[in-house]
Design a protein around this motif. Structure first.
Motif, PDB file in Angstrom:
ATOM      1  N   VAL A  28       1.000  -1.131   0.001  1.00  0.00           N
ATOM      2  CA  VAL A  28       0.183  -0.073   0.026  1.00  0.00           C
ATOM      3  C   VAL A  28       0.859   1.334  -0.244  1.00  0.00           C
ATOM      4  N   GLN A  29       0.676   2.174  -0.853  1.00  0.00           N
ATOM      5  CA  GLN A  29       1.346   3.541  -0.912  1.00  0.00           C
ATOM      6  C   GLN A  29       0.379   4.685  -0.311  1.00  0.00           C
ATOM      7  N   PHE A  30       1.135   5.388   0.507  1.00  0.00           N
ATOM      8  CA  PHE A  30       0.371   6.268   0.951  1.00  0.00           C
ATOM      9  C   PHE A  30       0.717   7.641   0.748  1.00  0.00           C
ATOM     10  N   HIS A  31      -0.269   8.774   0.891  1.00  0.00           N
ATOM     11  CA  HIS A  31       0.048   9.998   0.459  1.00  0.00           C
ATOM     12  C   HIS A  31       1.069  10.398   1.511  1.00  0.00           C
ATOM     13  N   PRO A  32       2.041  11.388   1.121  1.00  0.00           N
ATOM     14  CA  PRO A  32       3.129  11.695   2.176  1.00  0.00           C
ATOM     15  C   PRO A  32       2.484  12.809   3.123  1.00  0.00           C
ATOM     16  N   VAL A  33       1.431  13.475   2.936  1.00  0.00           N
ATOM     17  CA  VAL A  33       0.769  14.361   3.672  1.00  0.00           C
ATOM     18  C   VAL A  33      -0.456  14.091   4.640  1.00  0.00           C
ATOM     19  N   THR A  34      -1.258  13.419   3.700  1.00  0.00           N
ATOM     20  CA  THR A  34      -2.567  13.214   4.322  1.00  0.00           C
ATOM     21  C   THR A  34      -2.486  11.593   4.784  1.00  0.00           C
ATOM     22  N   ASP A  35      -1.448  10.805   4.381  1.00  0.00           N
ATOM     23  CA  ASP A  35      -1.566   9.336   4.828  1.00  0.00           C
ATOM     24  C   ASP A  35      -2.602   8.493   4.540  1.00  0.00           C
ATOM     25  N   ARG A  36      -3.266   9.084   3.194  1.00  0.00           N
ATOM     26  CA  ARG A  36      -4.572   8.306   2.668  1.00  0.00           C
ATOM     27  C   ARG A  36      -3.866   7.386   1.619  1.00  0.00           C
ATOM     28  N   PRO A  37      -4.362   6.215   1.485  1.00  0.00           N
ATOM     29  CA  PRO A  37      -3.834   5.336   0.429  1.00  0.00           C
ATOM     30  C   PRO A  37      -3.783   5.930  -1.052  1.00  0.00           C
ATOM     31  N   ILE A  38      -3.015   5.648  -1.745  1.00  0.00           N
ATOM     32  CA  ILE A  38      -2.929   6.372  -3.337  1.00  0.00           C
ATOM     33  C   ILE A  38      -2.558   5.412  -4.412  1.00  0.00           C
ATOM     34  N   HIS A  39      -2.219   4.096  -3.656  1.00  0.00           N
ATOM     35  CA  HIS A  39      -2.220   2.787  -4.562  1.00  0.00           C
ATOM     36  C   HIS A  39      -1.908   1.528  -3.819  1.00  0.00           C
ATOM     37  N   ILE A  40      -2.590   0.513  -4.440  1.00  0.00           N
ATOM     38  CA  ILE A  40      -2.645  -0.695  -3.761  1.00  0.00           C
ATOM     39  C   ILE A  40      -2.236  -1.817  -4.720  1.00  0.00           C
ATOM     40  N   ASP A  41      -1.335  -2.875  -4.191  1.00  0.00           N
ATOM     41  CA  ASP A  41      -0.888  -3.827  -5.302  1.00  0.00           C
ATOM     42  C   ASP A  41      -1.542  -5.328  -4.336  1.00  0.00           C
ATOM     43  N   PHE A  42      -2.335  -5.887  -5.237  1.00  0.00           N
ATOM     44  CA  PHE A  42      -2.909  -7.280  -4.759  1.00  0.00           C
ATOM     45  C   PHE A  42      -2.048  -8.335  -5.512  1.00  0.00           C
ATOM     46  N   GLN A  43      -1.658  -9.441  -4.908  1.00  0.00           N
ATOM     47  CA  GLN A  43      -1.000 -10.796  -5.516  1.00  0.00           C
ATOM     48  C   GLN A  43      -1.770 -11.743  -5.647  1.00  0.00           C
ATOM     49  N   ARG A  44      -2.151 -12.526  -6.971  1.00  0.00           N
ATOM     50  CA  ARG A  44      -2.966 -13.566  -6.812  1.00  0.00           C
ATOM     51  C   ARG A  44      -2.288 -14.794  -6.217  1.00  0.00           C
ATOM     52  N   VAL A  45      -3.029 -15.650  -5.526  1.00  0.00           N
ATOM     53  CA  VAL A  45      -2.719 -16.731  -4.945  1.00  0.00           C
ATOM     54  C   VAL A  45      -3.512 -18.077  -5.560  1.00  0.00           C
ATOM     55  N   ALA A  46      -2.589 -19.079  -5.494  1.00  0.00           N
ATOM     56  CA  ALA A  46      -3.309 -20.184  -6.144  1.00  0.00           C
ATOM     57  C   ALA A  46      -3.453 -21.381  -5.055  1.00  0.00           C
ATOM     58  N   PRO A  47      -4.556 -22.139  -5.101  1.00  0.00           N
ATOM     59  CA  PRO A  47      -4.706 -23.013  -4.032  1.00  0.00           C
ATOM     60  C   PRO A  47      -3.827 -23.975  -3.726  1.00  0.00           C
ATOM     61  N   GLY A  48      -3.241 -24.160  -2.266  1.00  0.00           N
ATOM     62  CA  GLY A  48      -2.153 -25.143  -2.082  1.00  0.00           C
ATOM     63  C   GLY A  48      -0.761 -24.446  -2.159  1.00  0.00           C
ATOM     64  N   ALA A  49      -0.743 -23.245  -2.863  1.00  0.00           N
ATOM     65  CA  ALA A  49       0.593 -22.546  -2.630  1.00  0.00           C
ATOM     66  C   ALA A  49       1.024 -22.070  -1.479  1.00  0.00           C
ATOM     67  N   ARG A  50       2.472 -21.794  -1.281  1.00  0.00           N
ATOM     68  CA  ARG A  50       2.884 -21.370  -0.229  1.00  0.00           C
ATOM     69  C   ARG A  50       3.041 -19.852  -0.435  1.00  0.00           C
TER      70      ARG A  50
END
Length: 235
Positions: free
Chosen positions: A81-103
């Motif tokens: 999660v990337q945050f705004h340097p002044v307001t601390d609000r989220p400005i970008h989010i990365d999600f990673q896909r996961v497969a069943p059984g994967a670590r």
């Protein structure tokens, strides 16, 4: 076990900083879903949904079903999660896909049980937490919501390590080759008492003996005056 949270998203058409700024002007948080050897999906989220997860805590060990409007539902973990340097609000989010059984590599919070009845803490010891989260490799379906360490029988001087966790849920620690420290019961700090310095009382005015005056010096003879005669010698 790990929570699975559903979060709504809409698709974005364009990548890049300009497109991300345009998404923010629309009141949304830009993001991306990547991984599992698939093409990245550009998405955007309602900031209220994101803030609710961040405030709730433990988001780094939760599974998220990112439901894209008019698109697929992706099983993911919130990776960055990337945050705004002044307001601390989220400005970008990365999600990673996961497969069943994967670590997957996640950070799991540690919860301490029986702090009120701990032998060491009742004796005056202090809980010194070294790691509030532990990075582990765990199967996506078996990521624990948290780890637990029981403090009931912990005494002053005891170290609480990875082996003190009640159940690892099959997770492997990110730190290998040693039973690393998570917390300890430290002895209380004793502050040395310093006696206050009492100043001597000043004598009251008008009381007590006056200091002795220095003897007055003899006056020098005036110029032209005869010197005093020397005392006569005894015969």
């Amino acid at each position: 076990m790990v929570q699975t949270v559903r979060i709504e998203a809409v698709a974005r058409d364009e990548a890049g900083k300009g497109a991300a700024r345009a998404t923010r002007r629309e009141g949304l948080v830009p993001g991306v879903v990547y991984g599992a050897k698939q093409k990245a999906t550009l998405v955007a989220f309602d900031p209220r949904d994101i803030m609710k997860e961040l405030i709730k805590g433990g988001w780094q060990s939760h599974l998220y079903e990112v439901a894209v409007k008019d698109g697929p539902t992706e099983r993911t973990i919130m990776r960055e999660v990337q945050f705004h340097p002044v307001t601390d609000r989220p400005i970008h989010i990365d999600f990673q896909r996961v497969a069943p059984g994967a670590r997957i590599r996640v950070r799991v919070p540690v919860v301490f049980l029986n702090e009120d009845t701990s032998a060491g803490l009742k004796a005056g010891g202090v809980l010194n937490v070294v790691r509030r989260e532990v990075e582990v490799l765990a199967e996506t379906d078996k990521v624990p919501d948290h780890f637990e360490i029981d403090l009931l029988n912990a005494k002053i001087g005891d170290g609480l390590r990875w082996s003190a966790i009640k159940d690892h849920f099959g997770a492997r620690p990110g730190i290998v080759g040693r039973d690393f420290m998570i917390a300890s019961i430290a002895a209380p700090m004793v502050e040395e008492e310093v006696a206050p310095v009492v100043a001597a009382p000043e004598p009251a005015k008008g009381k007590g003996k006056a200091p002795a005056k220095a003897p007055a010096k003899a006056a020098a003879p005036a110029k032209g005056a005869a010197a005093p005669a020397a005392p006569a010698k005894k015969k």
